[in-house]
Design a protein around this motif. Structure first.
Motif, short mmCIF file in Angstrom:
data_model
loop_
_atom_site.label_atom_id
_atom_site.label_comp_id
_atom_site.label_asym_id
_atom_site.label_seq_id
_atom_site.Cartn_x
_atom_site.Cartn_y
_atom_site.Cartn_z
N GLU A 10 0.85 -1.19 0.00
CA GLU A 10 0.00 0.00 0.00
C GLU A 10 0.88 1.24 0.00
OE1 GLU A 10 -1.86 -1.12 3.95
OE2 GLU A 10 -1.51 1.03 4.28
N SER A 11 0.26 2.39 0.09
CA SER A 11 1.01 3.65 0.14
C SER A 11 1.25 4.05 1.58
CB SER A 11 0.21 4.75 -0.57
OG SER A 11 0.09 4.47 -1.94
N HIS A 13 3.89 6.74 4.28
CA HIS A 13 4.81 7.87 4.36
C HIS A 13 6.21 7.38 4.71
CE1 HIS A 13 1.62 10.71 3.90
NE2 HIS A 13 1.01 10.35 5.02
N PRO A 88 11.44 6.52 0.25
CA PRO A 88 10.93 6.61 -1.13
C PRO A 88 11.62 5.66 -2.10
CG PRO A 88 11.10 8.79 -0.18
CD PRO A 88 11.71 7.85 0.82
N THR A 91 10.05 2.24 -2.99
CA THR A 91 8.87 2.15 -3.84
C THR A 91 9.10 1.17 -4.98
OG1 THR A 91 8.13 4.38 -3.34
CG2 THR A 91 7.41 3.45 -5.44
N GLN A 124 2.05 -3.75 -4.97
CA GLN A 124 2.64 -2.43 -5.10
C GLN A 124 2.89 -1.80 -3.73
OE1 GLN A 124 3.46 -0.49 -8.03
NE2 GLN A 124 4.42 0.82 -6.47
N VAL A 125 4.11 -1.31 -3.55
CA VAL A 125 4.47 -0.54 -2.36
C VAL A 125 4.89 0.85 -2.82
CG1 VAL A 125 6.14 -0.30 -0.49
CG2 VAL A 125 5.20 -2.56 -1.04
N THR A 126 4.25 1.85 -2.25
CA THR A 126 4.58 3.23 -2.60
C THR A 126 4.91 3.99 -1.32
OG1 THR A 126 3.06 3.17 -4.49
CG2 THR A 126 3.78 5.33 -3.73
N VAL A 127 6.07 4.62 -1.31
CA VAL A 127 6.50 5.40 -0.15
C VAL A 127 6.69 6.84 -0.60
CG1 VAL A 127 8.16 5.61 1.73
CG2 VAL A 127 7.71 3.36 0.71
N SER A 128 5.85 7.71 -0.10
CA SER A 128 5.95 9.12 -0.48
C SER A 128 5.35 9.98 0.61
CB SER A 128 5.25 9.37 -1.82
OG SER A 128 3.86 9.22 -1.68
#
Length: 129
Positions: A10-11, A13, A88, A91, A124-128
């Motif tokens: 997942e997304s 921080h 980030p 990701t 999906q891995v999202t780091v933002s």
């Protein structure tokens, strides 16, 4: 049919944590080494970690040691990847892969994708921020 299914991406921080799961169906993971790979946008796939079939031996990419932890629960036919202090650059799409092993070890080629013969579809891995 031998299948692996990843979940848990997942997304988040920067500084956050995720635990990915890799569940097997159609076969038991008891005598399989399992590797985790990831592919960032525009980059080649890279090996992240591997765990031997009893879990007694683990391998990690040098850049990830101390932040990622691989584990398994053979009773649940599942392997996990705990990811802490995500950044980030973490990701990407994360894949698990499995290969039957004669020895309780991932082997020297654990980070080479061709070492595995069963693959999942990825999560999906999202780091933002």
């Amino acid at each position: 049919q031998l299948q692996l299914a990843e979940s848990g991406g997942e997304s988040v921080h920067p500084g956050g944590s995720l635990r990915l799961s890799c569940a097997a169906s159609g076969f038991t993971l008891d005598y399989y080494s399992v590797g985790w790979f990831r592919q960032a946008p525009g980059k080649e796939r890279e090996g992240v970690s591997c765990i031997s079939f009893t879990g007694s031996m683990t391998n990690y990419a040098d850049s990830l040691k101390g932040r990622f932890t691989v584990s398994r629960n053979n009773a649940k036919n599942t392997v996990y990847l705990q990811m802490d202090n995500l950044q980030p650059e973490d990701t990407g799409i994360y894949y698990c892969a499995a290969v039957p092993s004669d020895y309780d070890s991932c082997g020297a080629l654990w980070s080479w994708g061709n070492s595995y013969n069963v693959w999942g579809q990825g999560t999906q891995v999202t780091v933002s921020s």
